[in-house]
Write a protein that holds these residues in place. Structure first.
Motif, PDB file in Angstrom:
ATOM      1  N   GLU A  36      11.333 -84.373 -76.749  1.00 56.62           N
ATOM      2  CA  GLU A  36      10.717 -83.268 -76.006  1.00 56.62           C
ATOM      3  C   GLU A  36       9.386 -82.853 -76.634  1.00 56.62           C
ATOM      4  OE1 GLU A  36      14.568 -80.981 -74.028  1.00 56.62           O
ATOM      5  OE2 GLU A  36      13.634 -80.120 -75.809  1.00 56.62           O
ATOM      6  N   SER A  59       6.781 -85.789 -76.090  1.00 58.23           N
ATOM      7  CA  SER A  59       6.388 -86.085 -74.708  1.00 58.23           C
ATOM      8  C   SER A  59       5.904 -84.855 -73.947  1.00 58.23           C
ATOM      9  CB  SER A  59       7.570 -86.691 -73.949  1.00 58.23           C
ATOM     10  OG  SER A  59       8.584 -85.711 -73.746  1.00 58.23           O
ATOM     11  N   HIS A  74       7.926 -83.005 -72.306  1.00 60.36           N
ATOM     12  CA  HIS A  74       8.858 -82.863 -71.178  1.00 60.36           C
ATOM     13  C   HIS A  74      10.176 -82.268 -71.657  1.00 60.36           C
ATOM     14  CE1 HIS A  74       6.440 -85.237 -68.403  1.00 60.36           C
ATOM     15  NE2 HIS A  74       6.263 -86.131 -69.367  1.00 60.36           N
ATOM     16  N   ARG A  75      10.778 -81.418 -70.807  1.00 59.10           N
ATOM     17  CA  ARG A  75      12.129 -80.928 -71.086  1.00 59.10           C
ATOM     18  C   ARG A  75      13.114 -82.016 -70.685  1.00 59.10           C
ATOM     19  NH1 ARG A  75      14.410 -77.896 -73.671  1.00 59.10           N
ATOM     20  NH2 ARG A  75      15.838 -76.924 -72.237  1.00 59.10           N
ATOM     21  N   ILE A  76      14.146 -82.200 -71.484  1.00 58.25           N
ATOM     22  CA  ILE A  76      15.182 -83.168 -71.180  1.00 58.25           C
ATOM     23  C   ILE A  76      16.513 -82.431 -71.208  1.00 58.25           C
ATOM     24  CG2 ILE A  76      16.247 -85.371 -71.817  1.00 58.25           C
ATOM     25  CD1 ILE A  76      13.672 -85.928 -73.514  1.00 58.25           C
ATOM     26  N   LYS A 134       8.530 -77.411 -82.285  1.00 55.88           N
ATOM     27  CA  LYS A 134       9.538 -76.973 -81.315  1.00 55.88           C
ATOM     28  C   LYS A 134       9.753 -75.469 -81.458  1.00 55.88           C
ATOM     29  CE  LYS A 134      14.231 -77.924 -79.766  1.00 55.88           C
ATOM     30  NZ  LYS A 134      13.859 -77.505 -78.439  1.00 55.88           N
ATOM     31  N   LEU A 188      16.796 -85.749 -78.918  1.00 58.54           N
ATOM     32  CA  LEU A 188      16.233 -85.156 -77.698  1.00 58.54           C
ATOM     33  C   LEU A 188      15.150 -84.131 -78.046  1.00 58.54           C
ATOM     34  CD1 LEU A 188      19.457 -84.751 -75.531  1.00 58.54           C
ATOM     35  CD2 LEU A 188      17.533 -86.294 -75.098  1.00 58.54           C
ATOM     36  N   ASP A 189      15.374 -83.328 -79.097  1.00 60.29           N
ATOM     37  CA  ASP A 189      14.355 -82.369 -79.545  1.00 60.29           C
ATOM     38  C   ASP A 189      13.050 -83.090 -79.877  1.00 60.29           C
ATOM     39  OD1 ASP A 189      16.138 -80.246 -79.336  1.00 60.29           O
ATOM     40  OD2 ASP A 189      16.621 -80.207 -81.481  1.00 60.29           O
ATOM     41  N   ARG A 207      20.452 -81.682 -71.537  1.00 61.20           N
ATOM     42  CA  ARG A 207      21.371 -82.159 -72.563  1.00 61.20           C
ATOM     43  C   ARG A 207      22.746 -81.573 -72.352  1.00 61.20           C
ATOM     44  NH1 ARG A 207      18.446 -80.764 -77.722  1.00 61.20           N
ATOM     45  NH2 ARG A 207      16.686 -81.248 -76.419  1.00 61.20           N
TER      46      ARG A 207
END
Length: 121
Positions: free
Chosen positions: A57, A60, A62-64, A33, A53-54, A66
């Motif tokens: 991300e 995957s 993909h940005r999620i 990351k 979530l990190d 938050r």
């Protein structure tokens, strides 16, 4: 002889081994990351949903979105986004729910990480 106390001790040892192993795996992923981050305590560090979530991300690509903030609403929302993301990827989550993650329940956190490992590794 295996009495109940010995079984309990064996289960605690096994949980600690899994916790250490999964913490190392999660941290190996989170080094990718930008900027890198890490978990110190697997059971506590996922409670607000942001490290979860990190991890998703990184795995995957993909940005999620938050919620920013330190309140319970933001924590619940972030965990809900993470679980919804996994469900949208057709990943079966059995008995994994928001309150158990907020409470840092070891069996739930370990099961969730194992599910992510199986899906993405």
């Amino acid at each position: 002889p295996l009495d109940i106390d010995n079984v309990h001790i064996l289960l605690q040892e096994q949980e600690q081994i899994q916790k250490r192993t999964f913490t190392n795996w999660v941290n190996a992923q989170l080094t990718k990351k930008r900027p890198p981050c890490a978990v110190v305590d697997l059971f506590n560090d996922f409670r607000d949903g942001s490290k979860l979530l990190d991890l998703l991300e990184v795995m995957s690509g993909h940005r999620i979105s938050r919620e920013r903030g330190r309140g319970m609403f933001q924590h619940r929302s972030n965990i809900e986004k993470a679980l919804s993301f996994l469900k949208n990827k057709s990943i079966k989550l059995v008995n994994i729910n928001i309150p158990d993650i907020i409470d840092g329940k070891p069996s739930i956190i370990l099961g969730l990480i194992w599910t992510i490992i199986l899906q993405y590794h």
